[in-house]
Design an enzyme around this catalytic site. Structure first.
Site, PDB file in Angstrom:
ATOM      1  N   CYS A  33      27.430 -19.449  23.082  1.00 57.12           N
ATOM      2  CA  CYS A  33      27.281 -19.987  21.726  1.00 57.12           C
ATOM      3  C   CYS A  33      26.455 -19.047  20.850  1.00 57.12           C
ATOM      4  CB  CYS A  33      26.652 -21.372  21.775  1.00 57.12           C
ATOM      5  SG  CYS A  33      25.042 -21.424  22.593  1.00 57.12           S
ATOM      6  N   HIS A 278      21.109 -24.647  22.098  1.00 57.46           N
ATOM      7  CA  HIS A 278      22.472 -24.408  21.611  1.00 57.46           C
ATOM      8  C   HIS A 278      22.394 -23.810  20.209  1.00 57.46           C
ATOM      9  CE1 HIS A 278      26.708 -24.871  21.073  1.00 57.46           C
ATOM     10  NE2 HIS A 278      26.579 -25.722  20.080  1.00 57.46           N
TER      11      HIS A 278
END
Length: 1002
Positions: A33, A278
């Protein structure tokens, strides 16, 4: 409908962009990510995209990283797909897609790598695109407070590609910039050595912005180092930043140009932990002004504001919760629920503007601002269409197509994909049309199905087939066989499995599907109806008769019936009485005498457990008829035994033989218990000096003791010990005929010598009389015995040259040692054995055992997570104790009073580093925070194997989380959460690692 569509395969329309203006997402390959977010920021910058698209083909051939970047950007720019796979680019960079990296570090190294690759280009637009867009300069100015002169180094400039801004204790970007450019006083130990004054003097130091880039990057320093715990912590306080930023007044020299920047991208790190989380990106489209949220595969429209239209007002306050995508590897559900980004648009005062639209975020990690051009022609930005014409492109070369060829390939792929979508659409429409036709057919037939008049003829049809016809696209022929009886007609018992149809509805179905047979209203089976009535009558009669027989059987069991004529099994009859009253015999009624018949077909003797009862003749006939009706092919199960039947003579003889044999065994055991009274009870034998003893294997004695002491139910579990000769031979080595075991230790107990422990030692000392008796009883050769003599040390010193082995007795108990040493008659006794101990063979055997112990594979060890500062006493004792290798252990984690315990599969070659990674995955404790213990000892040699660290199967280890442990001592840093990611931050590998020496990175 859903089943039909599922059979067509996946819907390709789901993978298309919703609109041409909607950007494409990037597939998360496990823990990528961070790379996806950075790549989207670079791609959405039109100037950067234009620069890399203008690279000539031969440069792309020589630079695989650059080619894969251009290919990826071309797909993001022109592909019809809603999600693009970045695997070729990630693979070329040699990134580990299972390890989470830092987004800031990735962008820094990537820009440095691209700058080096693009330097080979001859296209001016491409060659310096990284420097032109991202590079600015600063100078470190030191001014003497005494003479007022700047240092010589102050005139030098340094390049920067980003400005790192402090976050802790600051509320906004303006405050952080003020701090960054503020004047620092140098005095005391920090005094400046002035070249003009020739001495150390007070001075001032400040950073001056010399030039600014077109894309101004601000890296927010969200991580702080905690010296007390030697760990890092994320700062999650709200930090404000404006949508419009004026940097003109912050330049060191006045400029006639307007240096006004517009917010173009926000890189966000979700989560509270440093080593997990994230990354997502909020990016503005330069052409449409729309903001988009890029969350790996998912791309969402945010409107004209970076955090959504719901928070567009500069004076309103609100909280917007950004959900964390669980697709990023290493982020658990617990972290997802905690990593919430609070976005609060608010009115922030600036030194330059009285009021600007600003935003505040607790998770913003990097801010990107694009320069707003105000000079002539500077504001023009070309928007690239799919058919970009680039200078120097001459077609395919060595398998690396130029950017224009890439777009042609993408257009072909788009056309192929659109064709696949149209093909799927046609198939779907065809199936839907077919389904619609079938529905109309079902409705029309069912509307004609009811039989409205009693005298109207009708047809029977199977309910199962009718349901299949109504539910399936292509039903088979009519199948009425399941509702037919043996006579080929319709029985009353099947009335619940069939429906009646009108003659018209039947005609429609039969003409189209055929099959059958046709069963009309006149096909009711009278024979089955009569048989059913008879069964009802029989059931009533049988139920009454069985009730009478049960009462009679109860009297037999209670001993009230004296006219017994036939034998039946007592157990069987008791179970038969307990069964409920039924309408007909069942399988349980079979075999009333099966358990009292011997293998010769005769009546078994009662001594074998065949308990029986005499029942009256009428009860026997009732039981016999039921048994035959249920199992007529089982003659032994219903053998008739009248009251005068004799027991089987062969079985009786066998019982007599067994009884005689058991009597002899009992007599033999009693005699051996009397001959070896102390050994049979396990008592210690008192030993004397200069007496002859013998050594026996302790395992054999234990088996012998269990055998002679067994009685009753224990006889079946006791095992007869082996013959003595091979047992004694096994104690001696094959090559030297010497002893392979060491003699046991002796202790002084109540003034006499006894063996320390006969249960744990391999050998046990017995008397000469016991040895002679054992040889007679268990087939031993007296001459092969292992002789032992206990002597005092004085005698031993005079006999050191003998051929027998001298073994001094060790004492674990100090008091016992003193007693032995002070006794003039028993001073340091020793055991002299014959044959001697074979040290060579014992050493070789121990080496083999150690090698086997060290080379274990796929065995269990237990690891417990201790949440307190110290482990409970129970777990300390368990982790220090010798493991039980044969004990079965649960593989599931289990809660205990002190934490969680799991069993892990390891091998002797497993490194401690690998074990810590397994603990991280199972217990959620980050590897760097693990304090691993075995007993009270800390294990920290990560490069060593478990065998080197003496960790063996069955061992019990315990681990502490250093972050949780240390933070409990810090009042303002109280936390009780575990690091949950499986992917720690590590340095980049492969291609990116070669860029760390770049001057720009420095």
């Amino acid at each position: 409908m859903s089943d039909i569509l599922h059979a067509l395969g996946s819907d390709p329309f789901k993978d298309l962009r919703s609109t041409d203006e909607t950007p494409s997402g990037l597939t998360n390959l496990g823990a990528t990510c961070y790379a996806n977010s950075v790549l989207q920021c670079l791609h959405m910058n039109a100037s950067f995209r234009e620069g890399v698209f203008s690279v000539e083909p031969d440069v792309l051939i020589e630079q695989p990283v650059l080619y894969q970047l251009v290919r990826l950007f071309a797909q993001l720019h022109a592909s019809k797909l809603a999600c693009i796979d970045p695997a070729p680019f990630i693979t070329t960079l040699e990134l580990d897609n299972a390890v989470q990296q830092d987004g800031h570090e990735f962008l820094t190294l990537l820009l440095s790598l691209l700058e080096r690759c693009l330097s080979h280009s001859k296209v001016s637009k491409a060659k310096t695109i990284v420097q032109d867009l991202f590079r600015g300069s600063v100078s470190q100015v030191t001014t003497c407070s005494n003479c007022g002169r700047d240092s010589e180094a102050s005139s030098k400039t340094e390049d920067f590609y980003e400005l790192q801004m402090n976050v802790k204790g600051l509320k906004s970007l303006d405050e952080s910039l003020d701090q960054y450019l503020s004047v620092e006083q140098l005095h005391g130990e920090n005094q400046y050595n002035c070249e003009l004054c020739k001495s150390r003097v007070d001075a001032t130091h400040r950073i001056r912005l010399r030039t600014l880039p077109d894309v101004l990057n601000f890296q927010l320093k969200r991580y702080e180092f905690l010296p007390k715990t030697t760990t890092r912590k994320k700062i999650t306080s709200a930090f404000g930043f404006p949508g419009e930023l004026d940097m003109g007044c912050r330049l060191s020299e006045p400029s006639q140009l307007e240096w006004i920047y517009d917010l173009s991208a926000v890189l966000i790190h979700k989560g509270t932990a440093v080593n997990s989380g994230h990354y997502i990106a909020h990016i503005k489209d330069e052409n449409t002004g729309q903001w988009w949220e890029f969350d790996d595969e998912r791309v969402s429209n945010l409107g004209l504001r970076p955090f959504g239209e719901g928070f567009s007002s500069s004076t309103a306050k609100g909280v917007h919760n950004d959900k964390v995508s669980p697709s990023c590897a290493g982020l658990t559900h617990a972290d997802t629920s905690r990593s919430v980004d609070a976005i609060q648009p608010q009115s922030l005062e600036s030194n330059i503007h009285s009021c600007k639209e600003s935003f505040s975020s607790t998770d913003a990690y990097r801010l990107m601002y694009n320069l707003r051009r105000t000079r002539k022609n500077d504001g023009k930005r070309d928007h690239f269409a799919n058919n970009i014409q680039l200078e120097g492109h001459k077609g395919l070369h060595n398998g690396f197509p130029p950017a224009s060829q890439l777009f042609e390939d993408i257009n072909e792929m788009n056309a192929s994909y659109i064709a696949a979508c149209e093909e799927y659409k046609l198939k779907k429409e065809k199936e839907v049309h077919h389904i619609t036709e079938r529905r109309e057919e079902v409705r029309s037939v069912l509307s004609e199905a009811p039989v409205r008049l009693l005298q109207e003829p009708f047809y029977w049809v199977s309910t199962d087939w009718l349901r299949q016809w109504a539910d399936n696209i292509t039903p088979g022929g009519i199948d009425n066989k399941p509702i037919q009886c043996l006579h080929g007609k319709v029985p009353v018992s099947k009335v619940g499995s069939m429906k009646r149809l009108s003659a018209k509805a039947w005609g429609i179905l039969f003409s189209k599907y055929d099959g059958g047979p046709a069963l009309t209203n006149s096909d009711c089976c009278m024979a089955c109806l009569i048989d059913g009535a008879k069964s009802v009558v029989f059931a009533d009669s049988y139920r009454d008769q069985r009730t009478l027989m049960r009462d009679l059987a109860n009297d037999v069991i209670a001993g009230k019936c004296l006219d017994g004529a036939y034998f039946v099994s007592k157990t069987w009859l008791q179970q038969w009485v307990r069964r409920k009253n039924i309408d007909a015999p069942s399988e349980a009624d079979a075999g009333p005498t099966a358990s009292i018949v011997c293998r010769h077909g005769q009546l078994r003797p009662e001594q074998t457990g065949a308990k029986r009862l005499l029942v009256p003749e009428k009860l026997w006939h009732f039981l016999y008829e039921d048994a035959v009706a249920v199992k007529s092919d089982d003659p032994l199960g219903c053998t008739t035994f009248p009251s005068d039947s004799a027991q089987c003579s062969e079985c009786s003889d066998e019982l007599s033989e067994v009884a005689c044999f058991e009597d002899s065994i009992r007599e033999m055991k009693l005699k051996q218990r009397q001959n070896h009274e102390k050994l049979a009870t396990g008592k210690s034998i008192s030993l004397s000096l200069n007496c002859t003893y013998y050594l026996m294997p302790s395992s054999w004695l234990t088996k012998w003791r269990n055998y002679i002491n067994s009685s009753g139910k224990n006889i079946s579990t006791s095992v007869e010990p082996e013959v003595l000769d091979p047992v004694i031979d096994a104690l001696k080595c094959e090559w030297h005929s010497r002893l392979l075991e060491r003699p046991p230790d002796l202790v002084n107990k109540r003034g006499g010598l006894v063996q320390k422990s006969s249960t744990t030692d391999a050998l046990t000392i017995i008397t000469e009389n016991d040895w002679n008796s054992f040889c007679e009883e268990w087939g031993g050769n007296k001459e092969k015995g292992i002789m032992a003599t206990i002597e005092s040390s004085d005698v031993a010193e005079n006999n050191l040259g003998g051929s027998q082995e001298d073994v001094f007795i060790s004492k674990d108990n100090p008091s016992s040692q003193d007693e032995v040493n002070n006794d003039p008659e028993i001073r340091q006794p020793l055991i002299r054995i014959s044959p001697e101990i074979c040290e060579d063979c014992i050493g070789e055997r121990k080496s083999r055992e150690l090698a086997k112990k060290l080379n274990y594979f796929n065995e269990d060890i237990s690891v417990s997570l201790v949440r307190g500062k110290e482990a409970p006493r129970s777990i300390l004792e368990a982790s220090s104790a010798t493991p039980e290798t044969d004990r079965r252990a649960s593989k599931r984690s289990r809660k205990t009073s002190y934490g969680t315990s799991v069993n892990l599969k390891v091998s002797g070659s497993t490194s401690l580093y690998q074990l810590k990674m397994m603990i991280w995955e199972s217990l959620g404790v980050v590897k760097e925070n693990q304090i691993l213990h075995k007993g009270s000892m800390i294990i920290d040699q990560e490069s060593a194997t478990l065998a080197d660290l003496n960790i063996f199967p069955g061992d019990k280890l315990w681990v502490q989380d250093s972050e949780i442990h240390e933070h409990r001592d810090i009042a303002d840093e109280i936390t009780d959460q575990k690091a949950s990611s499986k992917h720690p931050e590590k340095g980049f590998q492969g291609t990116l690692l070669t860029t760390t020496t770049s001057s720009q990175v420095a």
